[in-house]
Write an enzyme that holds these catalytic residues in place. Structure first.
Site, PDB file in Angstrom:
ATOM      1  N   LYS A  11       0.825  -1.204   0.000  1.00 24.59           N
ATOM      2  CA  LYS A  11       0.000   0.000   0.000  1.00 24.59           C
ATOM      3  C   LYS A  11       0.861   1.257   0.000  1.00 24.59           C
ATOM      4  O   LYS A  11       0.562   2.235  -0.690  1.00 24.59           O
ATOM      5  CB  LYS A  11      -0.936  -0.019   1.206  1.00 24.59           C
ATOM      6  CG  LYS A  11      -2.027  -1.074   1.095  1.00 24.59           C
ATOM      7  CD  LYS A  11      -2.736  -1.319   2.413  1.00 24.59           C
ATOM      8  CE  LYS A  11      -3.756  -2.436   2.274  1.00 24.59           C
ATOM      9  NZ  LYS A  11      -4.363  -2.826   3.557  1.00 24.59           N
ATOM     10  N   GLN A  58      -4.497  -1.377   9.718  1.00 27.61           N
ATOM     11  CA  GLN A  58      -4.418  -2.726   9.159  1.00 27.61           C
ATOM     12  C   GLN A  58      -4.983  -3.757  10.135  1.00 27.61           C
ATOM     13  O   GLN A  58      -4.637  -3.799  11.304  1.00 27.61           O
ATOM     14  CB  GLN A  58      -2.954  -3.070   8.849  1.00 27.61           C
ATOM     15  CG  GLN A  58      -2.756  -4.414   8.180  1.00 27.61           C
ATOM     16  CD  GLN A  58      -3.353  -4.471   6.787  1.00 27.61           C
ATOM     17  OE1 GLN A  58      -3.266  -3.520   6.023  1.00 27.61           O
ATOM     18  NE2 GLN A  58      -3.954  -5.594   6.451  1.00 27.61           N
ATOM     19  N   ASP A  81     -11.137   3.122   4.048  1.00 32.29           N
ATOM     20  CA  ASP A  81     -11.518   1.705   4.016  1.00 32.29           C
ATOM     21  C   ASP A  81     -13.027   1.542   3.861  1.00 32.29           C
ATOM     22  O   ASP A  81     -13.507   0.479   3.471  1.00 32.29           O
ATOM     23  CB  ASP A  81     -11.076   1.015   5.311  1.00 32.29           C
ATOM     24  CG  ASP A  81      -9.912   0.051   5.103  1.00 32.29           C
ATOM     25  OD1 ASP A  81      -9.632  -0.284   3.936  1.00 32.29           O
ATOM     26  OD2 ASP A  81      -9.291  -0.363   6.101  1.00 32.29           O
TER      27      ASP A  81
END
Length: 290
Positions: free
Chosen positions: A49, A93, A116
């Protein structure tokens, strides 16, 4: 074959061009990824990422915290990122260590930086069809895969296997919306579905996110159906490098003989998840100028 890598490159190229336009206006999109602990798979994802963010010309910040970090310490870091003008998107995460409640962390992220798409505010906006929130990256990427592959969705029967908050539920919510990339009749299957095969055989579009390798075989698929395999299961394979390989939730060899279109694993849905994260981060930065 639906080439997720090629479509993801197209999305990321568009993000990079739009990021240049923003930079000319004095805004550099910024993404912060928070990693708690040293889970190897999570570390790989975080690294990927960060690399993708930099390749798009955006600001990348990785926050690494020890595995014994308390929930209060993590929430304080999130608060600091919420207040940081350099950061437009925040991703914590998963999975998190057992002492931390992931729901509390998700709810602490500013919805305007929740790239997200997991904050209840963004989930609610997605469900009612508002476009100013953020959609979870994997379901959003699947819709782009379908569109870019020429799949016409209105009026089609869409069966989703799996009801997770990350893929299954948002996928069903997206495919039932009233727009040209959706307008499907949606069925959601899960571990209590009595006759899975009877359901999957009705699908014009079959999206499999069960987390179980080869749960769908060729005899379970309607001839000509479009099959999207979200699964990334690591299975033992003595012939593979390292003794294991990635296996989807679909038995690829048998299903490809029946389906009209299919995503491979790897190289299908996976690349789109990061591409849509870049897209959401860019949108978050663009929204600050409105």
């Amino acid at each position: 074959m639906i080439d997720g890598r090629a479509i993801a490159r197209k999305v990321r190229a568009d993000v990079a061009e739009r990021a240049k336009v923003l930079a000319e206006r004095g805004v550099r999109p910024g993404l912060a990824v928070v990693l708690v602990g040293d889970d190897p798979a999570s570390a790989v994802y975080v690294s990927a990422k960060g690399k993708a963010t930099e390749e798009a010309g955006m600001y990348s910040l990785t926050v690494r915290l020890d595995a014994d970090t308390s929930q209060e310490e993590l929430l304080a870091r999130v608060d600091a990122l919420n207040s940081d003008p350099r950061i437009h998107g925040i991703l914590v995460q998963m999975p998190l260590p057992k002492q931390i409640d992931p729901d509390a962390v998700i709810r602490r992220i500013d919805p305007a930086k929740d790239v997200d798409g997991f904050h209840p505010v963004n989930v609610g906006k997605m469900l009612i069809g508002e476009r100013d929130g953020f959609i979870p990256c994997t379901p959003a990427g699947i819709q782009v895969l379908l569109r870019e592959s020429g799949v016409k969705t209105p009026g089609k029967n869409c069966v989703v296997i799996g009801r997770s908050n990350i893929v299954g539920k948002p996928m069903a919510a997206l495919m039932i919306q009233d727009n040209d990339n959706a307008n499907c009749t949606v069925t959601v299957c899960h571990r209590h579905t009595a006759d899975l095969k009877a359901q999957t055989r009705t699908a014009d579009i079959l999206i499999v996110a069960a987390g179980r390798p080869r749960i769908v075989t060729g005899d379970m698929v309607k001839p000509g159906a479009v099959v999207i395999d979200v699964g990334t299961n690591r299975v033992v394979d003595p012939k593979a490098k390292g003794g294991s390989r990635l296996q989807g939730d679909v038995d690829f060899d048998s299903v490809r003989e029946v389906a009209s279109k299919i995503t491979p694993v790897p190289g299908g849905v996976g690349p789109m998840t990061i591409a849509m994260l870049m897209s959401n981060t860019l949108r978050a930065a663009e929204m600050t100028l409105r």
